[in-house]
Design a protein around this motif. Structure first.
Motif, PDB file in Angstrom:
ATOM      1  N   GLU A  69     -63.700 -50.853  75.902  1.00 40.97           N
ATOM      2  CA  GLU A  69     -63.264 -51.872  76.861  1.00 40.97           C
ATOM      3  C   GLU A  69     -62.843 -51.168  78.151  1.00 40.97           C
ATOM      4  N   GLU A  70     -62.121 -51.881  79.011  1.00 42.93           N
ATOM      5  CA  GLU A  70     -61.702 -51.287  80.279  1.00 42.93           C
ATOM      6  C   GLU A  70     -60.884 -50.022  80.051  1.00 42.93           C
ATOM      7  N   ALA A  71     -60.872 -49.157  81.082  1.00 48.27           N
ATOM      8  CA  ALA A  71     -60.204 -47.855  80.971  1.00 48.27           C
ATOM      9  C   ALA A  71     -58.733 -47.982  80.592  1.00 48.27           C
ATOM     10  N   GLU A  72     -58.072 -49.012  81.062  1.00 47.10           N
ATOM     11  CA  GLU A  72     -56.646 -49.147  80.765  1.00 47.10           C
ATOM     12  C   GLU A  72     -56.386 -49.377  79.275  1.00 47.10           C
ATOM     13  N   ARG A  73     -57.387 -49.874  78.559  1.00 45.69           N
ATOM     14  CA  ARG A  73     -57.237 -50.079  77.118  1.00 45.69           C
ATOM     15  C   ARG A  73     -57.717 -48.873  76.301  1.00 45.69           C
ATOM     16  N   THR A  74     -58.432 -47.971  76.929  1.00 43.73           N
ATOM     17  CA  THR A  74     -59.069 -46.879  76.198  1.00 43.73           C
ATOM     18  C   THR A  74     -58.096 -46.011  75.396  1.00 43.73           C
ATOM     19  N   PRO A  75     -56.941 -45.600  75.943  1.00 43.92           N
ATOM     20  CA  PRO A  75     -56.034 -44.777  75.130  1.00 43.92           C
ATOM     21  C   PRO A  75     -55.611 -45.465  73.837  1.00 43.92           C
ATOM     22  N   HIS A  76     -55.350 -46.755  73.916  1.00 45.62           N
ATOM     23  CA  HIS A  76     -54.937 -47.502  72.717  1.00 45.62           C
ATOM     24  C   HIS A  76     -56.088 -47.652  71.732  1.00 45.62           C
ATOM     25  N   ILE A  77     -57.310 -47.818  72.268  1.00 39.70           N
ATOM     26  CA  ILE A  77     -58.479 -47.931  71.387  1.00 39.70           C
ATOM     27  C   ILE A  77     -58.721 -46.619  70.654  1.00 39.70           C
ATOM     28  N   MET A  78     -58.553 -45.501  71.349  1.00 37.97           N
ATOM     29  CA  MET A  78     -58.702 -44.206  70.687  1.00 37.97           C
ATOM     30  C   MET A  78     -57.658 -44.035  69.592  1.00 37.97           C
ATOM     31  N   LEU A  83     -66.310 -42.446  82.057  1.00 38.39           N
ATOM     32  CA  LEU A  83     -64.875 -42.183  82.159  1.00 38.39           C
ATOM     33  C   LEU A  83     -64.612 -40.676  82.184  1.00 38.39           C
ATOM     34  N   ARG A  84     -63.790 -40.239  83.106  1.00 38.20           N
ATOM     35  CA  ARG A  84     -63.497 -38.817  83.257  1.00 38.20           C
ATOM     36  C   ARG A  84     -62.709 -38.267  82.070  1.00 38.20           C
ATOM     37  N   ARG A  85     -62.032 -39.113  81.336  1.00 35.28           N
ATOM     38  CA  ARG A  85     -61.238 -38.689  80.192  1.00 35.28           C
ATOM     39  C   ARG A  85     -62.086 -38.475  78.937  1.00 35.28           C
ATOM     40  N   SER A  86     -63.351 -38.856  78.956  1.00 32.11           N
ATOM     41  CA  SER A  86     -64.147 -38.913  77.739  1.00 32.11           C
ATOM     42  C   SER A  86     -64.358 -37.575  77.027  1.00 32.11           C
ATOM     43  N   PRO A  87     -64.513 -36.433  77.710  1.00 27.67           N
ATOM     44  CA  PRO A  87     -64.636 -35.179  76.947  1.00 27.67           C
ATOM     45  C   PRO A  87     -63.464 -34.948  75.994  1.00 27.67           C
ATOM     46  N   GLY A  88     -62.261 -35.233  76.445  1.00 24.55           N
ATOM     47  CA  GLY A  88     -61.100 -35.092  75.579  1.00 24.55           C
ATOM     48  C   GLY A  88     -61.126 -36.068  74.422  1.00 24.55           C
ATOM     49  N   GLU A 131     -64.776 -49.223  87.434  1.00 22.73           N
ATOM     50  CA  GLU A 131     -63.493 -48.539  87.408  1.00 22.73           C
ATOM     51  C   GLU A 131     -63.277 -47.798  88.734  1.00 22.73           C
ATOM     52  N   ALA A 132     -62.035 -47.415  89.003  1.00 18.35           N
ATOM     53  CA  ALA A 132     -61.708 -46.662  90.210  1.00 18.35           C
ATOM     54  C   ALA A 132     -62.330 -45.266  90.156  1.00 18.35           C
ATOM     55  N   ALA A 133     -62.585 -44.692  91.329  1.00 22.44           N
ATOM     56  CA  ALA A 133     -63.271 -43.401  91.416  1.00 22.44           C
ATOM     57  C   ALA A 133     -62.490 -42.273  90.761  1.00 22.44           C
ATOM     58  N   ASP A 134     -61.169 -42.372  90.737  1.00 22.40           N
ATOM     59  CA  ASP A 134     -60.390 -41.303  90.114  1.00 22.40           C
ATOM     60  C   ASP A 134     -60.387 -41.410  88.597  1.00 22.40           C
ATOM     61  N   ILE A 135     -60.902 -42.524  88.073  1.00 22.20           N
ATOM     62  CA  ILE A 135     -60.948 -42.756  86.632  1.00 22.20           C
ATOM     63  C   ILE A 135     -62.349 -42.548  86.088  1.00 22.20           C
ATOM     64  N   THR A 174     -73.100 -40.453  86.431  1.00 18.51           N
ATOM     65  CA  THR A 174     -72.834 -40.913  85.067  1.00 18.51           C
ATOM     66  C   THR A 174     -73.907 -40.426  84.107  1.00 18.51           C
ATOM     67  N   GLY A 175     -75.167 -40.369  84.570  1.00 18.95           N
ATOM     68  CA  GLY A 175     -76.246 -39.868  83.718  1.00 18.95           C
ATOM     69  C   GLY A 175     -76.019 -38.429  83.289  1.00 18.95           C
ATOM     70  N   VAL A 176     -75.570 -37.595  84.218  1.00 18.88           N
ATOM     71  CA  VAL A 176     -75.275 -36.200  83.888  1.00 18.88           C
ATOM     72  C   VAL A 176     -74.127 -36.126  82.880  1.00 18.88           C
ATOM     73  N   ALA A 177     -73.096 -36.931  83.082  1.00 21.20           N
ATOM     74  CA  ALA A 177     -71.970 -36.956  82.138  1.00 21.20           C
ATOM     75  C   ALA A 177     -72.438 -37.383  80.748  1.00 21.20           C
ATOM     76  N   PHE A 178     -73.371 -38.329  80.702  1.00 28.82           N
ATOM     77  CA  PHE A 178     -73.922 -38.804  79.431  1.00 28.82           C
ATOM     78  C   PHE A 178     -74.615 -37.659  78.686  1.00 28.82           C
ATOM     79  N   VAL A 179     -75.441 -36.902  79.393  1.00 32.87           N
ATOM     80  CA  VAL A 179     -76.164 -35.786  78.774  1.00 32.87           C
ATOM     81  C   VAL A 179     -75.184 -34.739  78.257  1.00 32.87           C
ATOM     82  N   ARG A 180     -74.212 -34.388  79.063  1.00 30.83           N
ATOM     83  CA  ARG A 180     -73.247 -33.365  78.650  1.00 30.83           C
ATOM     84  C   ARG A 180     -72.461 -33.799  77.413  1.00 30.83           C
ATOM     85  N   LEU A 181     -72.057 -35.056  77.392  1.00 36.73           N
ATOM     86  CA  LEU A 181     -71.296 -35.549  76.245  1.00 36.73           C
ATOM     87  C   LEU A 181     -72.163 -35.637  74.995  1.00 36.73           C
TER      88      LEU A 181
END
Length: 292
Positions: free
Chosen positions: A139-148, A169-174, A195-199, A207-214
């Motif tokens: 769901e939205e980024a603000e819910r992501t920590p709780h979903i994890m 999401l920039r937090r996704s590698p973690g 989502e906001a650019a800092d998120i 995003t495609g590059v992030a997808f490949v790396r993940l």
């Protein structure tokens, strides 16, 4: 730039309660909208959805069945939602094939508290047929920590869960590292929310590059990823590089590709949502088409 603006405008409409109310209030307009949405929707009732699920299973495809809805605000609404999910989970036993039940955490009370949501989700596990999983939606980024937190807590309690990670999401590698450490398989999506650019990374190449790396990160962790994208070039490259990886596609989007991949022995799962709350989902699909 024009496509990006169109996508943002369509997403704004997709989350507009006012627009949905107007469309749903005029039967001919609602019927017209539903006729356009049908390709993406397994049905407006569970019985209709099960017909679609059986068709997909008959084509050699796995399925994830989901009941439309998000953001339950009170226990009365939650009780009805749990009943709907429970009925769907029980019905899967009679379908045959490889069918999961997808759940949206906010639809099951996440916004009312992690413990509330977990309690309702745990009820559904008891109704799942052997071999099935609960596929937990992003769901939205603000819910992501709780979903994890929810996903890992359920996995540690023995629930058969499949997590969803949004590549944008920039937090996704973690999050990926945390899920892999807990032994949770991962479905990787590009990300369906603005989502906001800092998120989040920008839509498109970033995003495609992030997808490949993940995808490589998940595979290196010992669990082949489930790649949720319709980008055929991206899929072919990753399927060759990541043995055992599977694919998830949306109902109504490139179904010929899904059948062709399955015919080659690639595990393919189709996301098949159903229910009366189809309008926002349909608008999101239209918006995503502008960013394809």
């Amino acid at each position: 730039m024009i496509a990006s603006l169109a996508r943002r405008a369509l997403y704004a409409l997709a989350t507009s309660t006012e627009l949905e109310s107007v469309v749903r209030a005029v039967p001919p307009v609602q019927d017209l909208a539903l006729s356009q949405a049908r390709r993406y929707v397994a049905g407006t009732t569970l019985d209709e959805a099960l017909v679609t699920v059986r068709r997909l299973v008959g084509d050699g495809l796995a399925v994830s069945l989901d009941l439309f809805g998000e953001g339950a605000a009170d226990e009365e609404a939650l009780a009805a939602t749990v009943d709907g999910y429970r009925e769907a989970a029980a019905a899967l036993a009679d379908v045959g094939g490889d069918v999961y039940l997808e759940i949206v955490p906010s639809h099951l009370g996440l916004d009312l508290g992690l413990d509330v949501c977990r309690r309702h989700v745990e009820q559904l596990v008891e109704f799942l047929p052997a071999g099935s999983r609960l596929e937990i939606s992003a769901e939205e980024a603000e819910r992501t920590p709780h979903i994890m937190d929810l996903t890992i807590a359920l996995a540690e309690a023995g629930a058969p869960v499949l997590a969803t990670v949004q590549a944008n999401l920039r937090r996704s590698p973690g999050d990926v590292d945390r899920l892999l450490a807990a032994g949770v398989p991962v479905r990787l999506v590009k990300g369906a929310y603005l989502e906001a650019a800092d998120i989040a990374h920008r839509w498109g190449d970033e995003t495609g590059v992030a997808f490949v790396r993940l995808a490589h990160r998940i595979h290196a962790g010992g669990t082949p990823p489930l790649l949720a994208t319709h980008d055929r070039v991206l899929l072919e490259a990753l399927l060759e590089a990541l043995p055992g990886a599977g694919v998830e596609m949306l109902l109504g989007v490139r179904e010929d590709d899904a059948r062709e991949l399955a015919g080659r022995g690639v595990p393919v799962r189709v996301y098949a949502p159903y229910g009366d709350s189809w309008f926002r989902y349909w608008m999101r699909r239209v918006a995503e088409a502008q960013g394809a």
